[in-house]
Design a protein around this motif. Structure first.
Motif, PDB file in Angstrom:
ATOM      1  N   ALA A 132     -28.921  44.271  98.840  1.00 58.74           N
ATOM      2  CA  ALA A 132     -29.944  44.599  97.852  1.00 58.74           C
ATOM      3  C   ALA A 132     -30.723  43.355  97.458  1.00 58.74           C
ATOM      4  N   TYR A 133     -30.004  42.229  97.301  1.00 62.72           N
ATOM      5  CA  TYR A 133     -30.661  40.984  96.918  1.00 62.72           C
ATOM      6  C   TYR A 133     -31.681  40.581  97.984  1.00 62.72           C
ATOM      7  N   ASN A 134     -31.310  40.741  99.251  1.00 63.59           N
ATOM      8  CA  ASN A 134     -32.200  40.306 100.326  1.00 63.59           C
ATOM      9  C   ASN A 134     -33.283  41.309 100.658  1.00 63.59           C
ATOM     10  N   SER A 135     -33.261  42.471 100.020  1.00 62.47           N
ATOM     11  CA  SER A 135     -34.260  43.497 100.350  1.00 62.47           C
ATOM     12  C   SER A 135     -35.651  43.047  99.901  1.00 62.47           C
ATOM     13  N   ASP A 136     -36.663  43.534 100.594  1.00 68.27           N
ATOM     14  CA  ASP A 136     -38.048  43.196 100.238  1.00 68.27           C
ATOM     15  C   ASP A 136     -38.372  43.680  98.846  1.00 68.27           C
ATOM     16  N   THR A 137     -37.866  44.896  98.511  1.00 69.14           N
ATOM     17  CA  THR A 137     -38.173  45.464  97.201  1.00 69.14           C
ATOM     18  C   THR A 137     -37.769  44.491  96.099  1.00 69.14           C
ATOM     19  N   TYR A 138     -36.532  43.985  96.177  1.00 67.40           N
ATOM     20  CA  TYR A 138     -36.035  43.098  95.131  1.00 67.40           C
ATOM     21  C   TYR A 138     -36.802  41.784  95.114  1.00 67.40           C
ATOM     22  N   GLN A 139     -36.960  41.197  96.300  1.00 62.94           N
ATOM     23  CA  GLN A 139     -37.641  39.900  96.373  1.00 62.94           C
ATOM     24  C   GLN A 139     -39.064  39.992  95.824  1.00 62.94           C
ATOM     25  N   ASN A 140     -39.773  41.068  96.226  1.00 69.61           N
ATOM     26  CA  ASN A 140     -41.154  41.204  95.749  1.00 69.61           C
ATOM     27  C   ASN A 140     -41.198  41.461  94.255  1.00 69.61           C
ATOM     28  N   PHE A 141     -40.292  42.326  93.797  1.00 70.95           N
ATOM     29  CA  PHE A 141     -40.248  42.638  92.378  1.00 70.95           C
ATOM     30  C   PHE A 141     -40.084  41.369  91.557  1.00 70.95           C
ATOM     31  N   ASN A 201     -26.396  54.632  87.792  1.00 69.46           N
ATOM     32  CA  ASN A 201     -27.052  54.897  86.517  1.00 69.46           C
ATOM     33  C   ASN A 201     -26.975  53.697  85.603  1.00 69.46           C
ATOM     34  N   VAL A 202     -28.147  53.270  85.120  1.00 70.33           N
ATOM     35  CA  VAL A 202     -28.183  52.141  84.200  1.00 70.33           C
ATOM     36  C   VAL A 202     -27.863  52.634  82.798  1.00 70.33           C
ATOM     37  N   VAL A 203     -26.903  51.965  82.152  1.00 65.22           N
ATOM     38  CA  VAL A 203     -26.472  52.347  80.806  1.00 65.22           C
ATOM     39  C   VAL A 203     -26.659  51.145  79.890  1.00 65.22           C
ATOM     40  N   ASN A 204     -27.535  51.261  78.897  1.00 65.71           N
ATOM     41  CA  ASN A 204     -27.742  50.153  77.968  1.00 65.71           C
ATOM     42  C   ASN A 204     -26.682  50.202  76.877  1.00 65.71           C
ATOM     43  N   ARG A 205     -25.897  49.136  76.770  1.00 69.90           N
ATOM     44  CA  ARG A 205     -24.937  49.018  75.663  1.00 69.90           C
ATOM     45  C   ARG A 205     -25.332  47.776  74.888  1.00 69.90           C
ATOM     46  N   THR A 206     -26.081  47.956  73.816  1.00 73.64           N
ATOM     47  CA  THR A 206     -26.730  46.821  73.170  1.00 73.64           C
ATOM     48  C   THR A 206     -26.029  46.407  71.889  1.00 73.64           C
ATOM     49  N   GLY A 207     -26.446  45.266  71.376  1.00 75.68           N
ATOM     50  CA  GLY A 207     -26.033  44.831  70.055  1.00 75.68           C
ATOM     51  C   GLY A 207     -25.098  43.644  70.071  1.00 75.68           C
ATOM     52  N   GLY A 208     -25.033  42.983  68.907  1.00 74.22           N
ATOM     53  CA  GLY A 208     -24.114  41.864  68.757  1.00 74.22           C
ATOM     54  C   GLY A 208     -24.355  40.747  69.755  1.00 74.22           C
ATOM     55  N   SER A 209     -25.619  40.433  70.043  1.00 72.11           N
ATOM     56  CA  SER A 209     -25.954  39.361  70.994  1.00 72.11           C
ATOM     57  C   SER A 209     -25.229  39.528  72.321  1.00 72.11           C
ATOM     58  N   GLY A 241     -31.683  44.919  85.935  1.00 71.80           N
ATOM     59  CA  GLY A 241     -30.633  45.911  86.122  1.00 71.80           C
ATOM     60  C   GLY A 241     -31.169  47.178  86.759  1.00 71.80           C
ATOM     61  N   ARG A 242     -32.344  47.619  86.296  1.00 67.75           N
ATOM     62  CA  ARG A 242     -32.872  48.882  86.802  1.00 67.75           C
ATOM     63  C   ARG A 242     -33.325  48.774  88.258  1.00 67.75           C
ATOM     64  N   ILE A 243     -33.976  47.660  88.629  1.00 70.04           N
ATOM     65  CA  ILE A 243     -34.397  47.542  90.027  1.00 70.04           C
ATOM     66  C   ILE A 243     -33.159  47.405  90.903  1.00 70.04           C
ATOM     67  N   PHE A 244     -32.160  46.680  90.403  1.00 71.88           N
ATOM     68  CA  PHE A 244     -30.957  46.513  91.199  1.00 71.88           C
ATOM     69  C   PHE A 244     -30.237  47.840  91.387  1.00 71.88           C
ATOM     70  N   GLY A 245     -30.165  48.595  90.296  1.00 75.13           N
ATOM     71  CA  GLY A 245     -29.536  49.906  90.376  1.00 75.13           C
ATOM     72  C   GLY A 245     -30.228  50.787  91.395  1.00 75.13           C
ATOM     73  N   GLN A 246     -31.563  50.731  91.364  1.00 71.92           N
ATOM     74  CA  GLN A 246     -32.357  51.545  92.287  1.00 71.92           C
ATOM     75  C   GLN A 246     -32.032  51.212  93.746  1.00 71.92           C
ATOM     76  N   ILE A 247     -31.951  49.901  94.051  1.00 69.45           N
ATOM     77  CA  ILE A 247     -31.698  49.521  95.455  1.00 69.45           C
ATOM     78  C   ILE A 247     -30.249  49.786  95.841  1.00 69.45           C
ATOM     79  N   LEU A 248     -29.324  49.503  94.918  1.00 68.82           N
ATOM     80  CA  LEU A 248     -27.906  49.745  95.201  1.00 68.82           C
ATOM     81  C   LEU A 248     -27.667  51.217  95.515  1.00 68.82           C
ATOM     82  N   GLN A 249     -28.415  52.051  94.805  1.00 70.64           N
ATOM     83  CA  GLN A 249     -28.293  53.497  95.002  1.00 70.64           C
ATOM     84  C   GLN A 249     -28.601  53.871  96.449  1.00 70.64           C
TER      85      GLN A 249
END
Lengths: 497, 157, 324
Positions: free
Chosen positions: C277-286, C64-72, C48-56
Motif C-alpha cells: 500500500a505504501y508503494n502504491s501510486d495512489t498513496y504516493q500521489n496522495f 473501516n476507519v474508526v475515530n477514537r478521539t480525545g485526551g491528546s 488513515g483513510r487513504i491507507f484504509g482504502q488501499i489496504l482494503q
C-alpha cells in the motif's frame, strides 16, 4: 468559450448531476440520524471522491454537507432529538409546533429558510470572499473571547421562565465542559483516573441524552396523559411559508447576514451562529414571550443563520486554506488532492473551477427543496407509529447515535447519565438549552481567555486594545447592561409622571 | 418532585463549594496568573452567586410553602417502577453489549422496553427484530459504525 | 433425543462453528478496524483513510476507519493497545505516544504495541508572519537572545504538545533559556498560524506543510525545516543546520501499529499488505499532493525510530518541567 460557459458545462454534466443527487440523499440520511454529523457524512465521502473528477468530488461534498445540516433539524422537530448542536438552539420551538399540530409550518420554515440562508451565504461567498477573508484573519483570541462571551449571554435570553434557573442550567453545562484534559493547560480535570474521561464529555451524546432520552423517560412516567403529536402533512409545505417570509423579512435578513459573517470566522461556526441568531431574534422580537412555546420567528432567523454559516465557512477555506469548521477542514485536503490549491490566486488562476464550484453551491442549495421535501415526507411517517412502540425505538437510536460519536460504550454511558440529568432538570423547570450552550461554548471561552492572558502577560486591559476586540467588548457589555439601563430609565420616567 | 427556589439555591451553593475545593488542586501555568483552575473557580463563584440569588428569591416568594412540591406522577409507584426499569435495562445493555454483541443485546433491550410501554409480546418481538436488523445494517454496514460483534452470534456483515 | 440424532447435529454445529471461527479460516475473513486516535478531518485521519482504502484492495476485506478521539491521543492509543490481538484491529500511531507517558497521563508506551511500519514523516519548521522583522532563522534566534523574555511568543499546538516541544528543543540547542519564549496553546497548527497572521504571536514551529497555503498566499514566511535535507515542496527553505547551525531535528511521524501478540499469519500478511500500500501510486500521489512527507520503515527500523524519539522527547520534557 467564455469562462462562465465552461464552468456551466462542467457542472451540467450528467455524471456530476447524478453525483449531486446521490450524495444529497446520502447527506439527508446521515444528517437526520442523531449522532451522525455533517462532518461524519463528509469524512465517509472522502474515500469515494478519490476516484472522481475535481468538480464531481467537490459537488459531492458540498451537496452532502448542506443537506446534512438541514436534515439535522428534522428529528429535532419530530422527536425532539436535535441532529446537530446547531439545531439544538431552536429544537424546543420546532418540537412544540409539531406537538401542537403545526408541524407542517415548522418543518416548512426549517426547509425554506435553510435554503434561503444557504443561497444568501453562497452569494456573499461569490461576491465578497477576498474581502471577508481579510477581516476574518484579523480575529485573534481577544476577539473570539468577546464573541464567545456574547454567545454565552444568549443563555439568559433563550431560557424561558426564571432567570436564575436558566443560569443553573448554564453552570451545569460549564461544569461538564471543564471535565477532561482537552483544555489549554492540558491538565486533566475531574477525570478520576478514567482514560475515557481524559477526552472530556462529547457534547453530542450529552445532547442526545438531555433532549431525547429525557423525553423517553418523561413519556414513561406520564406519557399516556400527554397524547401523541400529530403527523404533519406535507401538502402545501412550501406554500405555507410565503406568509412567513412576508411577516419576518427583517429576521430572515438578519439571520442570513449574522450566519455568513460568523461562519466566515475560522474559530466560530454554524453552532454559535444559530445560538446568537436565536437569542437576537428573541431579544428584538415584539412577542418574546412566545419563544420556546412553538413560535416560528426563531426558526426563521436561526434556521437561515446556520445554513448561511455553512457557506460562510468556505470563505477563509478558499482564500487562505484555513478551515472555517470541521467540514471545510476535510474539504481543504480534497481541494489539494484535486489540484485546486486554496489561496487568493485560486480566483484568477482557476477561474473556471471556482465558478463551477459556486454554481455547484447554488445548485446544491436549490436541490435541497425537492430532496428536503421528500425527506420530510418520508420521515413524518415515523409519527404514524404508536408512541408505545416509537419510544423504545427512539431509545435504540439514542444508544446507537451516542455510540457512533465515541465509537465505544462510553458514549452510551454519557448519554444515559445526561438523560437522567435532563429528566431531573425538566422536572425542576430548569431549561435544557442553556446547558447545551455551556457545554459547547465553555471550552472555547476558556481557551480564548487563557491564551489571551498568556499573550498579554496577564493584563486584562488587552481585551480592549485591538479595535475589533474593543468594539465587540463594548457591545457585549452594552447587551448585558441594556435591561438594567432600561429599568433605570423606566423608573425615572415613572417618577416624572 | 419539584424543588422550590430555596432548596435549589442551597443545592447550587453546595455545588459551588464542592467545585471550589475540587479546583484548588489545579495549578496555574508556569509563570502565569491563570491556568487550569481559572474556569472551575469562575464557575464556582458564579454558582455561589446564583445560589444566593435563588435563596433570596425563595425567601420572598415562597414564604410558608414547603421546600419541594410533589408532582402528580410521583405518587404513582408504577411510574417509578417504569423509569427505574428503563434505566436498569440501559445499564444492563451497557454492561452486556461488548460480550453479547449488538444484535442480541439490542433485541433484548428493545423487546423489554416495548413490554414496559405496554405493547403485546408477539408484535413487540417481531417489530424489535425488524428494527434491530435494519439498524444493524444501516449503521454497521452502510455507515461503518463499529457496533460490537460479541462473542458468539455475529451476523455475516 | 437419542444419540443417532444428537451426534450428527453436534457435528453440524461444530462444522458451523469451525467455519465461523477465525483460527481455521484464512486471514482476513471479516472487516478490519483501523483506529485513528484523532478527529475526522485532521492530517492523521486523512492518512488513515487513504491507507484504509488501499489496504482494503490489498486484503480483499473492508478496512473501516474508526475515530477514537480525545485526551491528546490517549483514548485512541489505549484502544489500539487494548484491542484483541487477532489482526482485526490495527491503528495509526502518532508521535504523541512518546510524550503522554512522560506527562503522567498513562502508563502506555510504544513498547505496548507491535509497530508494523512507519508510513509518513513531516519535519518541524519555523514560520513567522510575512510582516515580521526577522528574515532568517538566525535573525529570529538573535532577536530572542537579545530581547527580554516573552518578546517573541510561539503557538501551534496545545500546552506540552509536539510543536511546543519542537520549539523548546530548538531554543535549548541554541543555548537559550526555556522561559525566553512563552508558548500560547492553540487547537492545532491552523489556529496557531491564523493567530500569528492576526498578530497574536511571533512564530509557529509547526510543519511547513500545515502552513502551505498561507506561505503560498504570501502571508507566512518559512525560515527553516528541522530535517536532514531541504523538503521537495519547499526548496527555498533552508534546513535548520544551514540556517543557524543547530543540530536539533524533529519530525512527526505516523505509524501503523497493532496490539502485541498477533498470530504470525495475520502479522505477516498485514506487513506485506502495508508495504504494498505504501508503494502504491495512489498513496504516493496522495501524500505528495497533500504536501505530506513520505518515509518508510519496516517493523524493526520503525520501532527503533520510535524509541529514539521517546528518549529525546523525554529529555526535552524533563528539562522543560513538562514531565511528571
Amino acid at each position: 468559450m467564455s469562462v462562465l460557459a465552461q464552468s456551466f458545462a462542467m457542472v451540467f454534466d450528467p455524471q456530476v448531476l447524478m453525483v449531486m443527487v446521490l450524495s444529497g440523499a446520502f447527506g439527508l440520511f446521515v444528517g437526520a440520524i442523531p449522532g451522525l454529523t455533517a462532518t461524519m457524512a463528509t469524512a465517509l465521502l472522502v474515500p469515494i471522491t478519490f476516484f472522481m473528477e475535481p468538480i464531481a468530488a467537490i459537488a459531492a461534498i458540498v451537496t452532502a454537507s448542506a443537506m446534512a445540516i438541514f436534515s439535522g433539524d428534522i428529528p429535532g422537530a419530530l422527536l425532539r432529538i436535535p441532529g446537530t448542536p446547531a439545531s439544538a438552539a431552536y429544537v424546543e420551538d420546532a418540537y412544540r409546533m409539531t406537538r401542537d399540530g403545526r408541524g407542517q409550518e415548522g418543518l416548512g420554515a426549517l426547509l425554506v429558510f435553510s435554503v434561503i440562508g444557504g443561497v444568501f451565504g453562497t452569494i456573499i461567498l461569490i461576491l465578497a470572499s477576498p474581502l471577508l477573508a481579510e477581516v476574518a484573519l484579523k480575529f485573534s483570541s481577544f476577539e473570539y473571547f468577546w464573541l464567545v462571551l456574547l454567545g454565552l449571554s444568549a443563555a439568559i435570553f433563550v431560557s424561558p421562565g426564571s432567570v436564575p434557573r436558566g443560569l443553573v442550567a448554564l453552570l451545569i453545562g460549564l461544569v461538564a465542559a471543564s471535565v477532561g484534559m482537552d483544555n489549554p493547560t492540558a491538565e486533566p480535570r475531574f477525570t478520576f483516573g478514567n482514560v475515557d474521561l481524559l477526552g472530556g464529555i462529547s457534547f453530542i451524546p450529552a445532547m442526545i441524552g438531555l433532549f431525547a432520552l429525557a423525553e423517553v423517560l418523561r413519556y414513561l412516567v406520564r406519557g399516556h396523559k400527554l397524547g401523541a403529536p400529530l403527523r404533519p402533512s406535507t401538502k402545501g409545505l412550501l406554500r405555507s411559508q410565503i406568509p412567513v417570509i412576508r411577516r419576518y423579512p427583517k429576521q430572515m435578513l438578519r439571520g442570513n447576514i449574522t450566519g455568513t459573517l460568523i461562519g466566515a470566522l475560522p474559530g466560530a461556526g454554524a453552532d454559535i451562529a444559530a445560538w446568537i441568531s436565536y437569542a437576537m431574534s428573541k431579544r428584538f422580537s415584539r412577542e418574546p414571550e412566545k419563544f420556546g412555546t412553538g413560535h416560528v420567528e426563531g426558526l426563521v432567523e436561526a434556521g437561515a443563520s446556520n445554513n448561511a454559516a455553512v457557506s460562510g465557512a468556505w470563505i477563509p477555506a478558499l482564500v487562505f486554506g484555513i478551515p472555517g469548521d470541521s467540514i471545510t477542514a476535510i474539504v481543504i485536503g480534497v481541494l489539494y488532492i484535486k489540484g485546486m490549491n486554496p489561496g487568493p490566486t485560486i480566483f484568477i488562476n482557476q477561474a473556471e473551477l471556482i465558478n463551477a464550484l459556486f454554481i455547484v453551491f447554488l445548485l446544491a442549495n436549490l436541490l435541497m427543496i425537492p430532496l428536503g421535501w421528500l425527506a420530510i415526507r418520508a420521515s413524518t411517517t415515523i409519527l404514524a407509529v404508536p408512541q408505545k412502540l416509537l419510544m423504545p425505538i427512539i431509545t435504540l437510536f439514542c444508544l446507537v447515535g451516542a455510540f457512533a460519536i465515541t465509537n465505544s460504550v462510553f458514549g452510551i454511558i454519557l448519554m444515559l447519565g445526561f438523560g437522567i440529568l435532563g429528566f431531573l432538570m425538566e422536572e425542576n423547570d430548569i431549561p435544557i438549552a442553556p446547558a447545551i450552550l455551556g457545554l459547547v461554548l465553555g471550552p472555547l471561552l476558556e481557551q480564548h481567555f487563557i491564551t489571551s492572558m498568556i499573550k498579554s502577560d496577564g493584563h486584562l486591559l488587552a481585551f480592549f486594545e485591538r479595535p475589533i476586540a474593543a468594539g465587540l467588548g463594548i457591545f457585549t457589555i452594552l447587551v448585558w447592561c441594556a435591561p438594567l439601563v432600561r429599568r433605570i430609565l423606566f423608573r425615572r420616567k415613572e417618577a416624572l409622571t | 418532585m419539584r424543588l422550590g427556589d430555596r432548596a435549589l439555591g442551597v443545592l447550587t451553593l453546595l455545588g459551588a463549594l464542592a467545585l471550589y475545593f475540587a479546583s484548588r488542586q489545579f495549578s496555574p501555568l508556569p509563570g502565569q496568573k491563570y491556568g487550569a483552575e481559572t474556569l472551575p473557580m469562575v464557575i464556582s463563584g458564579l454558582a455561589a452567586a446564583v445560589g444566593i440569588w435563588l435563596i433570596l428569591q425563595g425567601w420572598v416568594s415562597e414564604r410558608g410553602k414547603p421546600l419541594a412540591m410533589v408532582t402528580d406522577w410521583a405518587s404513582e409507584p408504577a411510574a417509578w417502577g417504569r423509569i427505574a426499569a428503563a434505566i436498569l435495562l440501559i445499564t444492563g445493555f451497557i454492561l452486556a453489549v461488548d460480550w453479547l454483541g449488538f444484535t442480541l443485546s439490542s433485541l433484548v433491550l428493545l423487546t423489554a422496553l416495548m413490554l414496559l410501554t405496554g405493547a403485546r409480546p408477539l408484535p413487540a418481538l417481531a417489530l424489535s427484530l425488524v428494527t434491530v436488523l435494519v439498524v444493524q445494517f444501516a449503521f454497521g454496514r452502510l455507515l461503518l459504525v463499529p457496533l460490537p460483534r460479541g462473542e458468539f452470534l455475529s451476523l455475516p456483515w | 433425543m437419542d444419540r443417532r440424532t444428537v451426534l450428527p447435529l453436534l457435528a453440524a454445529a461444530m462444522t458451523l462453528a469451525g467455519w465461523a471461527s477465525p483460527a481455521l479460516a484464512e486471514y482476513p475473513e471479516r472487516p478490519i478496524e483501523l483506529i485513528v486516535p484523532w478527529g475526522a478531518g485532521g492530517g492523521t485521519d486523512a492518512v488513515g483513510r487513504i491507507f484504509g482504502q488501499i489496504l482494503q484492495e490489498e486484503l480483499g476485506k473492508p478496512v473501516n476507519v474508526v475515530n477514537r478521539t480525545g485526551g491528546s491521543g490517549v483514548v485512541g492509543h489505549t484502544a489500539i493497545a487494548r484491542a484483541k490481538p487477532d489482526g482485526y484491529t490495527i491503528g495509526v500511531m502518532t508521535i504523541e505516544i512518546d510524550m503522554m507517558h512522560w506527562q503522567g497521563l498513562t502508563d502506555l508506551t510504544y513498547q505496548d504495541f507491535d509497530i508494523l511500519a512507519l508510513v509518513n514523516a513531516d519535519p518541524g519548521g519555523i514560520m513567522v508572519a510575512e510582516d515580521a522583522p526577522w528574515k532568517t532563522a538566525a535573525e529570529l534566534r538573535d532577536a530572542i537572545k537579545s530581547s527580554p523574555p516573552g518578546t517573541v511568543k510561539a503557538s501551534g499546538t496545545g500546552q506540552g504538545g509536539i510543536w511546543h516541544l519542537n520549539m523548546l528543543g530548538w531554543i535549548m540547542s541554541e543555548g537559550i533559556p526555556i522561559d525566553a519564549v512563552p508558548f500560547v496553546p492553540s487547537q492545532g497548527a491552523a489556529a496557531g498560524l491564523t493567530d500569528m497572521v492576526a498578530g497574536g504571536v511571533g512564530m509557529v514551529p509547526s510543519s511547513l506543510a500545515e502552513g502551505r497555503s498561507l506561505i503560498e498566499a504570501g502571508r507566512v514566511r518559512a525560515l527553516a525545516s528541522m530535517s536532514d535535507e531541504r523538503q521537495a515542496l519547499f526548496p527555498d527553505v533552508p534546513t535548520l543546520k544551514e540556517a543557524t547551525g543547530s543540530d536539533w531535528k524533529l519530525s512527526v511521524w505516523r505509524a501503523i501499529a497493532a496490539p502485541k501478540d498477533m498470530p504470525a499469519e495475520a502479522r505477516d500478511k498485514l506487513i506485506a499488505a502495508i508495504e504494498k500500500a505504501y508503494n502504491s501510486d495512489t498513496y504516493q500521489n496522495f501524500m505528495k499532493e497533500r504536501g505530506f512527507g513520505l518515509r518508510w520503515a519496516g517493523p524493526e527500523d520503525a520501532t527503533a525510530a520510535v524509541a529514539a524519539d521517546d528518549a529525546s522527547l523525554g529529555e526535552v520534557m524533563k528539562k522543560a518541567g513538562l514531565a511528571k
